[in-house]
Design an enzyme around this catalytic site. Sequence first.
Site, PDB file in Angstrom:
ATOM      1  N   ASP A   1     -11.898 -10.768  -0.184  1.00 11.18           N
ATOM      2  CA  ASP A   1     -13.157 -10.994   0.536  1.00 11.18           C
ATOM      3  C   ASP A   1     -14.220 -10.147  -0.156  1.00 11.18           C
ATOM      4  O   ASP A   1     -13.906  -9.179  -0.849  1.00 11.18           O
ATOM      5  CB  ASP A   1     -13.072 -10.731   2.054  1.00 11.18           C
ATOM      6  CG  ASP A   1     -12.370  -9.454   2.462  1.00 11.18           C
ATOM      7  OD1 ASP A   1     -12.442  -8.458   1.722  1.00 11.18           O
ATOM      8  OD2 ASP A   1     -11.758  -9.442   3.545  1.00 11.18           O
TER       9      ASP A   1
ATOM     10  N   ASN B   1       2.185  -5.101  -3.168  1.00 15.89           N
ATOM     11  CA  ASN B   1       0.794  -5.441  -2.869  1.00 15.89           C
ATOM     12  C   ASN B   1      -0.016  -4.170  -2.604  1.00 15.89           C
ATOM     13  O   ASN B   1       0.457  -3.278  -1.895  1.00 15.89           O
ATOM     14  CB  ASN B   1       0.810  -6.320  -1.606  1.00 15.89           C
ATOM     15  CG  ASN B   1      -0.485  -7.042  -1.321  1.00 15.89           C
ATOM     16  OD1 ASN B   1      -1.011  -7.740  -2.183  1.00 15.89           O
ATOM     17  ND2 ASN B   1      -1.000  -6.901  -0.093  1.00 15.89           N
TER      18      ASN B   1
ATOM     19  N   HIS C   1     -10.297  -6.626  -1.765  1.00 15.47           N
ATOM     20  CA  HIS C   1     -11.315  -6.445  -0.714  1.00 15.47           C
ATOM     21  C   HIS C   1     -12.452  -5.682  -1.393  1.00 15.47           C
ATOM     22  O   HIS C   1     -12.344  -4.468  -1.613  1.00 15.47           O
ATOM     23  CB  HIS C   1     -10.762  -5.615   0.445  1.00 15.47           C
ATOM     24  CG  HIS C   1      -9.640  -6.276   1.181  1.00 15.47           C
ATOM     25  ND1 HIS C   1      -9.822  -7.415   1.944  1.00 15.47           N
ATOM     26  CD2 HIS C   1      -8.326  -5.971   1.274  1.00 15.47           C
ATOM     27  CE1 HIS C   1      -8.659  -7.772   2.482  1.00 15.47           C
ATOM     28  NE2 HIS C   1      -7.742  -6.913   2.086  1.00 15.47           N
TER      29      HIS C   1
ATOM     30  N   GLU D   1      -5.820 -10.893  -1.171  1.00 12.30           N
ATOM     31  CA  GLU D   1      -6.542 -10.730   0.113  1.00 12.30           C
ATOM     32  C   GLU D   1      -8.050 -10.720  -0.119  1.00 12.30           C
ATOM     33  O   GLU D   1      -8.788  -9.926   0.461  1.00 12.30           O
ATOM     34  CB  GLU D   1      -6.142  -9.415   0.800  1.00 12.30           C
ATOM     35  CG  GLU D   1      -4.651  -9.253   1.003  1.00 12.30           C
ATOM     36  CD  GLU D   1      -4.267  -8.025   1.827  1.00 12.30           C
ATOM     37  OE1 GLU D   1      -5.146  -7.377   2.422  1.00 12.30           O
ATOM     38  OE2 GLU D   1      -3.055  -7.728   1.860  1.00 12.30           O
TER      39      GLU D   1
ATOM     40  N   GLU E   1       0.798  -1.237   0.000  1.00 14.63           N
ATOM     41  CA  GLU E   1       0.000   0.000   0.000  1.00 14.63           C
ATOM     42  C   GLU E   1       0.825   1.278   0.000  1.00 14.63           C
ATOM     43  O   GLU E   1       0.546   2.215   0.747  1.00 14.63           O
ATOM     44  CB  GLU E   1      -0.975  -0.009   1.190  1.00 14.63           C
ATOM     45  CG  GLU E   1      -1.924  -1.194   1.160  1.00 14.63           C
ATOM     46  CD  GLU E   1      -2.895  -1.240   2.341  1.00 14.63           C
ATOM     47  OE1 GLU E   1      -2.717  -0.477   3.313  1.00 14.63           O
ATOM     48  OE2 GLU E   1      -3.828  -2.056   2.292  1.00 14.63           O
TER      49      GLU E   1
HETATM   50  C1  XIL Z   1      -5.472  -6.463   8.582  1.00 17.73           C
HETATM   51  C2  XIL Z   1      -5.716  -7.701   9.432  1.00 17.73           C
HETATM   52  O1  XIL Z   1      -6.729  -8.463   8.845  1.00 17.73           O
HETATM   53  C3  XIL Z   1      -6.096  -7.303  10.817  1.00 17.73           C
HETATM   54  O2  XIL Z   1      -6.207  -8.448  11.643  1.00 17.73           O
HETATM   55  C4  XIL Z   1      -5.046  -6.360  11.362  1.00 17.73           C
HETATM   56  O3  XIL Z   1      -5.394  -5.901  12.570  1.00 17.73           O
HETATM   57  C5  XIL Z   1      -4.876  -5.163  10.452  1.00 17.73           C
HETATM   58  O4  XIL Z   1      -4.542  -5.606   9.177  1.00 17.73           O
HETATM   59  N1  XIL Z   1      -4.791  -4.824   3.827  1.00 17.73           N
HETATM   60  C6  XIL Z   1      -3.689  -5.546   4.209  1.00 17.73           C
HETATM   61  C7  XIL Z   1      -3.758  -6.396   5.401  1.00 17.73           C
HETATM   62  O5  XIL Z   1      -2.678  -5.571   3.483  1.00 17.73           O
HETATM   63  O6  XIL Z   1      -2.521  -6.505   6.055  1.00 17.73           O
HETATM   64  C8  XIL Z   1      -4.820  -5.923   6.350  1.00 17.73           C
HETATM   65  O7  XIL Z   1      -4.940  -6.893   7.365  1.00 17.73           O
HETATM   66  C9  XIL Z   1      -6.123  -5.735   5.649  1.00 17.73           C
HETATM   67  C10 XIL Z   1      -6.000  -4.689   4.574  1.00 17.73           C
END
Ligand code: XIL
Length: 350
Positions: free
Chosen positions: A269, A201, A237, A267, A159
Amino acid sequence: MKRFLVGAALAVAACGHAAGSTPTAPTPPTPDPDPLRAAATSAGKLVGAAVQSSFLNDSRYSAVFTRHFNYVTAEYEMKWDPIERTRGAEDFSGGDAIVSYAAAHGMQVKGHTLVWHGAIPAWVNNLSAADLRVEFERHIRSVASHYSGRVVAWDVVNEAISDNGFGLRDSIFRQNLGDNYIADAFRIAHEADPQALLFYNDYAGEGLGGKSDAIYDLVRGLRMQGVPIDGVGLQMHIRAGAPPSDTGVAANMRRLAALGLRVNISEMDVRIGDLGGATTANLATQKTVYHSIVTVCVAEPACHGVTFWGFTDAHSWIYNQYGADAPLLFDTQYGPKPAFYGVLDAFMRR
Ligand code: XIL
């Protein structure tokens, strides 16, 4: 050839007896769905989930996880803060537990993440620029060396593009180390673990658009400078009501592939909390979205695999971030949701 049951067939099998008849035998248990990992392997892809080490001790969680996944990412425990909350006192126990578990269950591991503006230990925020340079380099070298040979990939930088896609995020790394901190991170990680695939990422740049252009320009620049970057993770996401177009995601994957990079969905969802319809309809919409995105990965040779950010609705970061939802493949009781069958069908090219 093994036949893969679909959701409707399972529902009928689980029903037990015809309406109105007297049950003479106990209802048979719902058969296990066929493993995603076999389906993903047949498509030449990895199928992963983010986990937390403490959950692995739960036998129900562990049984579903090992049956269906062959790739694992630490949801939290390989980030800088959990590893080094106290300066100089590194604690790898959480990540190590995940890595040992993966080795015992034939899974590969992706490390996540060496450089991110989130999950930074408090002490790092108070360092001078010169000290941050030292600690930044030491942290990357130390963590990548620790896991060398035990992870196949790293999300090296996470990010680094600003949320709106205009330019680099103004993180403490950029402020103190300059824009080249990104290239530096990849070079140091590569020295520490020359075998690992190194990924950039990010989120909200899955399809075509301003943010994905910014990600593309960043990684193209890194490639042109000879920085050792192997791929891009598309977090995914997303909301079921507004998914990225599958043609846009495919086009984005192809232009990244043309730079010599691989991609992964890193990641995924799919939120349904704001859909407003009936549950059955919402779950069906969610299934369609999972199916179409995983189908893109299956069709694109550059796509290395799909990792979901968890697998059961019993545990998801979404609840803290966005409120009540049901974003994953299995329900809170570990039953497969329509979304599961959407992913299974996509890996089976159905
Ligand atoms: C999130 C985790 O799911 C949580 O448990 C933690 O507290 C914070 O981070 N993008 C990412 C991940 O790259 O590392 C994040 O994960 C979600 C968003």
